[in-house]
Design a protein around this motif. Structure first.
Motif, mmCIF file in Angstrom:
data_model
loop_
_atom_site.group_PDB
_atom_site.id
_atom_site.type_symbol
_atom_site.label_atom_id
_atom_site.label_comp_id
_atom_site.label_asym_id
_atom_site.label_seq_id
_atom_site.Cartn_x
_atom_site.Cartn_y
_atom_site.Cartn_z
ATOM 1 N N PHE A 146 29.656 37.174 42.670
ATOM 2 C CA PHE A 146 30.709 37.833 41.910
ATOM 3 C C PHE A 146 31.050 39.155 42.586
ATOM 4 C CE2 PHE A 146 28.322 35.270 38.864
ATOM 5 C CZ PHE A 146 29.331 34.555 38.255
ATOM 6 N N HIS A 147 32.322 39.532 42.577
ATOM 7 C CA HIS A 147 32.765 40.764 43.204
ATOM 8 C C HIS A 147 32.692 41.918 42.200
ATOM 9 C CE1 HIS A 147 34.967 43.446 45.760
ATOM 10 N NE2 HIS A 147 35.149 42.495 46.667
ATOM 11 N N THR A 148 32.122 43.038 42.619
ATOM 12 C CA THR A 148 31.984 44.183 41.716
ATOM 13 C C THR A 148 33.334 44.756 41.301
ATOM 14 O OG1 THR A 148 31.712 45.701 43.577
ATOM 15 C CG2 THR A 148 29.704 44.804 42.579
ATOM 16 N N LEU A 149 34.341 44.682 42.170
ATOM 17 C CA LEU A 149 35.675 45.157 41.782
ATOM 18 C C LEU A 149 36.190 44.393 40.565
ATOM 19 C CD1 LEU A 149 37.518 45.537 45.216
ATOM 20 C CD2 LEU A 149 36.663 47.364 43.742
ATOM 21 N N ASP A 150 35.975 43.089 40.572
ATOM 22 C CA ASP A 150 36.413 42.266 39.447
ATOM 23 C C ASP A 150 35.696 42.679 38.170
ATOM 24 O OD1 ASP A 150 38.057 40.810 41.174
ATOM 25 O OD2 ASP A 150 36.641 39.152 41.372
ATOM 26 N N GLY A 151 34.400 42.901 38.275
ATOM 27 C CA GLY A 151 33.619 43.297 37.105
ATOM 28 C C GLY A 151 34.132 44.581 36.490
ATOM 29 N N HIS A 152 34.435 45.552 37.332
ATOM 30 C CA HIS A 152 34.936 46.823 36.798
ATOM 31 C C HIS A 152 36.312 46.629 36.160
ATOM 32 C CE1 HIS A 152 34.884 51.078 36.189
ATOM 33 N NE2 HIS A 152 36.104 51.160 36.687
ATOM 34 N N GLY A 153 37.140 45.799 36.754
ATOM 35 C CA GLY A 153 38.445 45.505 36.161
ATOM 36 C C GLY A 153 38.310 44.884 34.784
ATOM 37 N N LEU A 154 37.374 43.956 34.624
ATOM 38 C CA LEU A 154 37.149 43.321 33.328
ATOM 39 C C LEU A 154 36.677 44.334 32.294
ATOM 40 C CD1 LEU A 154 35.521 40.017 34.588
ATOM 41 C CD2 LEU A 154 37.798 40.273 33.567
ATOM 42 N N LYS A 155 35.821 45.260 32.707
ATOM 43 C CA LYS A 155 35.366 46.312 31.790
ATOM 44 C C LYS A 155 36.537 47.188 31.355
ATOM 45 C CE LYS A 155 30.823 47.103 33.785
ATOM 46 N NZ LYS A 155 29.960 48.174 34.308
ATOM 47 N N MET A 156 37.415 47.532 32.298
ATOM 48 C CA MET A 156 38.573 48.368 31.963
ATOM 49 C C MET A 156 39.525 47.633 31.018
ATOM 50 S SD MET A 156 39.494 50.543 35.421
ATOM 51 C CE MET A 156 40.219 49.142 36.240
ATOM 52 N N LEU A 157 39.701 46.326 31.231
ATOM 53 C CA LEU A 157 40.566 45.537 30.363
ATOM 54 C C LEU A 157 40.016 45.551 28.937
ATOM 55 C CD1 LEU A 157 43.117 43.980 31.233
ATOM 56 C CD2 LEU A 157 41.728 41.920 31.292
ATOM 57 N N ALA A 158 38.723 45.288 28.801
ATOM 58 C CA ALA A 158 38.087 45.311 27.483
ATOM 59 C C ALA A 158 38.181 46.705 26.871
ATOM 60 C CB ALA A 158 36.633 44.857 27.586
ATOM 61 N N GLY A 159 38.009 47.725 27.690
ATOM 62 C CA GLY A 159 38.108 49.096 27.212
ATOM 63 C C GLY A 159 39.499 49.442 26.699
ATOM 64 N N ALA A 160 40.496 48.722 27.161
ATOM 65 C CA ALA A 160 41.879 48.930 26.716
ATOM 66 C C ALA A 160 42.193 48.113 25.463
ATOM 67 C CB ALA A 160 42.849 48.567 27.841
ATOM 68 N N GLY A 161 41.173 47.433 24.920
ATOM 69 C CA GLY A 161 41.354 46.678 23.683
ATOM 70 C C GLY A 161 41.792 45.246 23.864
ATOM 71 N N ILE A 162 41.724 44.733 25.078
ATOM 72 C CA ILE A 162 42.093 43.345 25.336
ATOM 73 C C ILE A 162 40.822 42.503 25.342
ATOM 74 C CG2 ILE A 162 43.110 41.751 27.021
ATOM 75 C CD1 ILE A 162 44.779 44.224 27.972
ATOM 76 N N ALA A 163 40.783 41.473 24.518
ATOM 77 C CA ALA A 163 39.630 40.573 24.499
ATOM 78 C C ALA A 163 39.578 39.826 25.823
ATOM 79 C CB ALA A 163 39.734 39.594 23.334
ATOM 80 N N VAL A 164 38.390 39.700 26.380
ATOM 81 C CA VAL A 164 38.182 39.018 27.655
ATOM 82 C C VAL A 164 37.348 37.773 27.400
ATOM 83 C CG1 VAL A 164 37.132 39.200 29.942
ATOM 84 C CG2 VAL A 164 38.350 41.154 28.976
ATOM 85 N N ALA A 165 37.734 36.675 28.029
ATOM 86 C CA ALA A 165 36.999 35.419 27.873
ATOM 87 C C ALA A 165 36.823 34.740 29.220
ATOM 88 C CB ALA A 165 37.748 34.478 26.923
ATOM 89 N N LEU A 166 35.745 33.983 29.339
ATOM 90 C CA LEU A 166 35.506 33.120 30.488
ATOM 91 C C LEU A 166 35.506 31.691 29.983
ATOM 92 C CD1 LEU A 166 32.565 35.023 32.245
ATOM 93 C CD2 LEU A 166 35.034 35.316 32.572
ATOM 94 N N ILE A 167 36.271 30.823 30.647
ATOM 95 C CA ILE A 167 36.314 29.405 30.289
ATOM 96 C C ILE A 167 36.068 28.621 31.562
ATOM 97 C CG2 ILE A 167 37.681 27.519 29.329
ATOM 98 C CD1 ILE A 167 39.324 29.624 27.800
ATOM 99 N N THR A 168 34.969 27.871 31.586
ATOM 100 C CA THR A 168 34.584 27.172 32.805
ATOM 101 C C THR A 168 34.152 25.735 32.520
ATOM 102 O OG1 THR A 168 33.058 27.230 34.695
ATOM 103 C CG2 THR A 168 32.246 28.176 32.645
ATOM 104 N N GLY A 169 34.411 24.887 33.478
ATOM 105 C CA GLY A 169 34.027 23.484 33.352
ATOM 106 C C GLY A 169 32.549 23.246 33.599
ATOM 107 N N ARG A 170 31.909 24.147 34.287
ATOM 108 C CA ARG A 170 30.483 24.021 34.594
ATOM 109 C C ARG A 170 29.656 24.785 33.571
ATOM 110 N NH1 ARG A 170 29.027 22.342 39.496
ATOM 111 N NH2 ARG A 170 30.662 21.952 40.999
ATOM 112 N N ARG A 171 28.381 24.488 33.548
ATOM 113 C CA ARG A 171 27.419 25.269 32.766
ATOM 114 C C ARG A 171 26.522 25.983 33.762
ATOM 115 N NH1 ARG A 171 27.498 24.246 27.500
ATOM 116 N NH2 ARG A 171 28.454 22.313 26.800
ATOM 117 N N SER A 172 26.381 27.287 33.580
ATOM 118 C CA SER A 172 25.616 28.052 34.545
ATOM 119 C C SER A 172 24.969 29.265 33.876
ATOM 120 C CB SER A 172 26.542 28.520 35.671
ATOM 121 O OG SER A 172 25.908 29.486 36.474
ATOM 122 N N GLU A 173 23.691 29.425 34.125
ATOM 123 C CA GLU A 173 22.990 30.616 33.654
ATOM 124 C C GLU A 173 23.542 31.862 34.337
ATOM 125 O OE1 GLU A 173 20.755 31.110 31.166
ATOM 126 O OE2 GLU A 173 21.205 29.017 30.680
#
Length: 176
Positions: free
Chosen positions: A48-75
């Protein structure tokens, strides 16, 4: 970021992005480069790219719900979601449009305030259901054609951050 269809105005796309209350992302090919790595003991590894992670945190911080939807199952997906405090993680679903619709209904949202980013055939229904669909340049053609916008960055290489920055920019929250 570039529109898939030149007839769609940049102002209309920005208006849709400004209204988003939920932004959902596929994992393999969007949050990762789509490659699967297997360790000697058979464990699946993802990068996973750290830039993406920080972007997701900023999105959530702006009040936007963030979700991950994937076809695989992964720990690894659960671990990364936990690190980023992502509350909505849906795994093992190939019917991503139905999964996104069900999550939106659970949150009391309509399609006109939902966005989705995906890169392959299982993502097409979600890309079409959402008010605003994003894809990446290394996505399969069917996903690129179903999306509204294509990032400049490839999946797993900052594309998610580009999407987050775009959404935040439409709200006047210029990312640093």
């Amino acid at each position: 970021m570039r529109p898939v269809d030149d007839s769609v105005s940049a102002l209309a796309v920005r208006a849709k992005a400004r209204r988003l209350k939920l932004m959902a992302f596929d994992v393999d090919g969007i949050l990762t480069d789509g490659r699967l790595y297997y360790g000697a003991d058979g464990e699946a590894l993802k990068a996973f790219h750290t830039l993406d992670g920080h972007g997701l945190k900023m999105l959530a911080g702006a009040g936007i719900a963030v979700a991950l939807i994937t076809g695989r199952r992964s720990e690894m997906v659960l671990r990364r979601a936990g690190e980023l405090n992502i509350q909505h993680v849906i795994q093992g679903r190939e019917d991503k449009g139905a999964a996104l619709g069900a999550l939106a209904a659970e949150l009391g949202l309509q399609a006109d305030v939902c966005g989705y980013a995906g890169d392959d055939l299982p993502d097409v229904d979600a890309l079409q259901w959402a008010a605003l669909g994003f894809s990446v340049p290394n996505a399969h053609r069917c996903a690129r054609e179903a999306a509204d916008l294509i990032t400049e960055s490839r999946g797993g290489e900052g594309a998610v951050r580009e999407i987050c920055d775009f959404i935040l920019d439409t709200r006047g929250a210029r990312p640093l």
